[in-house]
Design an enzyme around this catalytic site. Sequence first.
Site, PDB file in Angstrom:
ATOM      1  N   ARG A  27      36.347  36.681  29.755  1.00  0.00           N
ATOM      2  CA  ARG A  27      37.534  36.412  30.580  1.00  0.00           C
ATOM      3  C   ARG A  27      36.959  35.472  31.700  1.00  0.00           C
ATOM      4  O   ARG A  27      35.930  35.302  32.352  1.00  0.00           O
ATOM      5  CB  ARG A  27      37.794  37.768  31.377  1.00  0.00           C
ATOM      6  CG  ARG A  27      38.215  38.828  30.359  1.00  0.00           C
ATOM      7  CD  ARG A  27      39.142  40.005  30.755  1.00  0.00           C
ATOM      8  NE  ARG A  27      40.139  39.617  31.493  1.00  0.00           N
ATOM      9  CZ  ARG A  27      40.858  40.242  32.462  1.00  0.00           C
ATOM     10  NH1 ARG A  27      40.458  41.573  32.642  1.00  0.00           N
ATOM     11  NH2 ARG A  27      42.212  40.017  32.766  1.00  0.00           N
TER      12      ARG A  27
ATOM     13  N   ARG B 162      38.014  47.002  33.060  1.00  0.00           N
ATOM     14  CA  ARG B 162      38.692  45.789  33.698  1.00  0.00           C
ATOM     15  C   ARG B 162      38.429  45.893  35.099  1.00  0.00           C
ATOM     16  O   ARG B 162      37.755  47.149  35.452  1.00  0.00           O
ATOM     17  CB  ARG B 162      40.072  45.755  33.343  1.00  0.00           C
ATOM     18  CG  ARG B 162      40.671  47.398  33.567  1.00  0.00           C
ATOM     19  CD  ARG B 162      42.119  47.387  34.035  1.00  0.00           C
ATOM     20  NE  ARG B 162      42.086  46.794  35.259  1.00  0.00           N
ATOM     21  CZ  ARG B 162      41.722  47.806  36.382  1.00  0.00           C
ATOM     22  NH1 ARG B 162      41.350  48.776  36.262  1.00  0.00           N
ATOM     23  NH2 ARG B 162      41.729  47.152  37.402  1.00  0.00           N
ATOM     24  N   GLY B 163      38.691  44.925  36.030  1.00  0.00           N
ATOM     25  CA  GLY B 163      38.328  44.974  37.357  1.00  0.00           C
ATOM     26  C   GLY B 163      36.932  44.128  37.609  1.00  0.00           C
ATOM     27  O   GLY B 163      36.027  44.119  36.598  1.00  0.00           O
ATOM     28  N   ALA B 164      37.139  43.225  38.515  1.00  0.00           N
ATOM     29  CA  ALA B 164      36.021  42.310  38.556  1.00  0.00           C
ATOM     30  C   ALA B 164      34.777  42.686  38.445  1.00  0.00           C
ATOM     31  O   ALA B 164      33.588  42.558  37.879  1.00  0.00           O
ATOM     32  CB  ALA B 164      36.082  41.367  39.690  1.00  0.00           C
TER      33      ALA B 164
ATOM     34  N   GLN C 149      49.015  48.291  35.468  1.00  0.00           N
ATOM     35  CA  GLN C 149      47.836  48.970  35.973  1.00  0.00           C
ATOM     36  C   GLN C 149      48.099  49.798  37.096  1.00  0.00           C
ATOM     37  O   GLN C 149      47.134  50.889  37.270  1.00  0.00           O
ATOM     38  CB  GLN C 149      46.688  47.835  36.290  1.00  0.00           C
ATOM     39  CG  GLN C 149      46.145  47.026  35.015  1.00  0.00           C
ATOM     40  CD  GLN C 149      47.055  45.959  34.744  1.00  0.00           C
ATOM     41  OE1 GLN C 149      47.984  45.595  35.173  1.00  0.00           O
ATOM     42  NE2 GLN C 149      46.299  44.716  34.314  1.00  0.00           N
TER      43      GLN C 149
ATOM     44  N   ASP D 118      39.884  38.891  42.316  1.00  0.00           N
ATOM     45  CA  ASP D 118      38.634  38.542  41.040  1.00  0.00           C
ATOM     46  C   ASP D 118      38.070  37.489  41.387  1.00  0.00           C
ATOM     47  O   ASP D 118      36.951  37.292  40.879  1.00  0.00           O
ATOM     48  CB  ASP D 118      39.849  38.359  39.997  1.00  0.00           C
ATOM     49  CG  ASP D 118      40.421  39.656  39.464  1.00  0.00           C
ATOM     50  OD1 ASP D 118      39.645  40.020  38.423  1.00  0.00           O
ATOM     51  OD2 ASP D 118      41.311  40.125  39.871  1.00  0.00           O
TER      52      ASP D 118
ATOM     53  N   ASN E 118      43.749  36.933  42.600  1.00  0.00           N
ATOM     54  CA  ASN E 118      43.864  38.202  42.123  1.00  0.00           C
ATOM     55  C   ASN E 118      44.951  38.481  41.269  1.00  0.00           C
ATOM     56  O   ASN E 118      45.644  37.446  40.904  1.00  0.00           O
ATOM     57  CB  ASN E 118      44.083  39.071  43.422  1.00  0.00           C
ATOM     58  CG  ASN E 118      43.907  40.522  43.050  1.00  0.00           C
ATOM     59  OD1 ASN E 118      42.843  41.103  42.678  1.00  0.00           O
ATOM     60  ND2 ASN E 118      45.032  41.499  43.656  1.00  0.00           N
ATOM     61  N   LYS E 119      45.485  39.811  40.721  1.00  0.00           N
ATOM     62  CA  LYS E 119      46.253  40.073  39.791  1.00  0.00           C
ATOM     63  C   LYS E 119      47.616  39.481  40.144  1.00  0.00           C
ATOM     64  O   LYS E 119      48.065  39.248  41.283  1.00  0.00           O
ATOM     65  CB  LYS E 119      46.590  41.782  39.633  1.00  0.00           C
ATOM     66  CG  LYS E 119      47.555  42.178  38.794  1.00  0.00           C
ATOM     67  CD  LYS E 119      47.350  41.616  37.106  1.00  0.00           C
ATOM     68  CE  LYS E 119      45.872  41.937  36.738  1.00  0.00           C
ATOM     69  NZ  LYS E 119      45.245  41.294  35.470  1.00  0.00           N
TER      70      LYS E 119
END
EC number: 5.3.1.23
Length: 351
Positions: A91, A48-50, A198, A239, A249-250
């Site tokens: 995603r 995970r993570g862009a 996270q 992201d 973003n998150k």
Amino acid sequence: MGETFATLRWEERSLILLDQTQLPEQEVYLTCQDYRAVAEAIRRLAVRGAPAIGIAGAFGVVLGAYELVQKREEDFFAGLEAVFTELAGTRPTAVNLFWALDRMKKVVAANRDGSPEAVAAALETEALRLYQEDIEANRRLGAHGAALLTDGMTVLTICNAGALATVAHGTALAVIRAAVQEGKRLQVVACETRPLLQGARLTTWELMKDGIPVTLITDNMAGYLMQQGRIQAVITGADRIAANGDVVNKIGTYTLAVLAHAHGIPFYVAAPLSTFDLTLPDGQRIPIEERAAEEVTSLRGHQIAPAGVTVYNPAFDLTPARFVRAWITEKGVIRNQGGKIILGDEGLQEE
């Protein structure tokens, strides 16, 4: 100071991924030997993570190409299209995935007259180039951002924008790591980041491995800490960033940005250029991924809400550009002066 783990690595035509769903309890590595395994790892957040998603997607294409090399030429290229489609559908929000897949598509186009074996080899070379570029970009990004932090600061962050979200070093955490390497004494406050934690599971794990002081809080404590004068800066990853500087973003990032603005605290976004989507004039057009209700109604396998309750679970939110003090990139720091962000030959510029 350096990470004592590898988020992802390429070995003997296999993509090795640190399964982030198992952290912090276990450090388990997955071996992906076909593109379907990579796609599934992205979907279920094992990776995970862009930036990391983008690099993983690129190696997924390589695995798909090697799987297809024995087919006839027309079947090879048709099969590659299916590989791209599968990976692109994992995603929807993080633009780095589509950026990396576009880079790989250009390699296919440039080698259209080559044999399937030659195309697969060229794709592997490009994925390895992307891998190395990510490491170098994050190092430069961290160095540029470190100048914004001063000795003794306490910095708040959300989710995980560290080495676990990239090939190495991270984005937001790269800034913190670089500042600490310069001798600045920093404290980090990590929001737990519900619903998947996270921040609690990943960011604290990373920082503790590096010996950087970190304090964990629940997401709804951030405003109180700001009110008490205990936070001097907020740094997050991203992201996707639109042409006007809007940031997706998150989920929870927007809340922090508004709180920081209300308390006069600088809010910084650290992201490589691959996270900027200049085809979109503003963030309203960025798709927001919605995830399963079970992520909210249960916690690490334990039910915490009544069965059948209605759930809304967006994974990301939109922070308008007006709340961002500066965007930190590998090309330098773009300070917010109300201008439109553009990409020129020398990198990001202000219009």
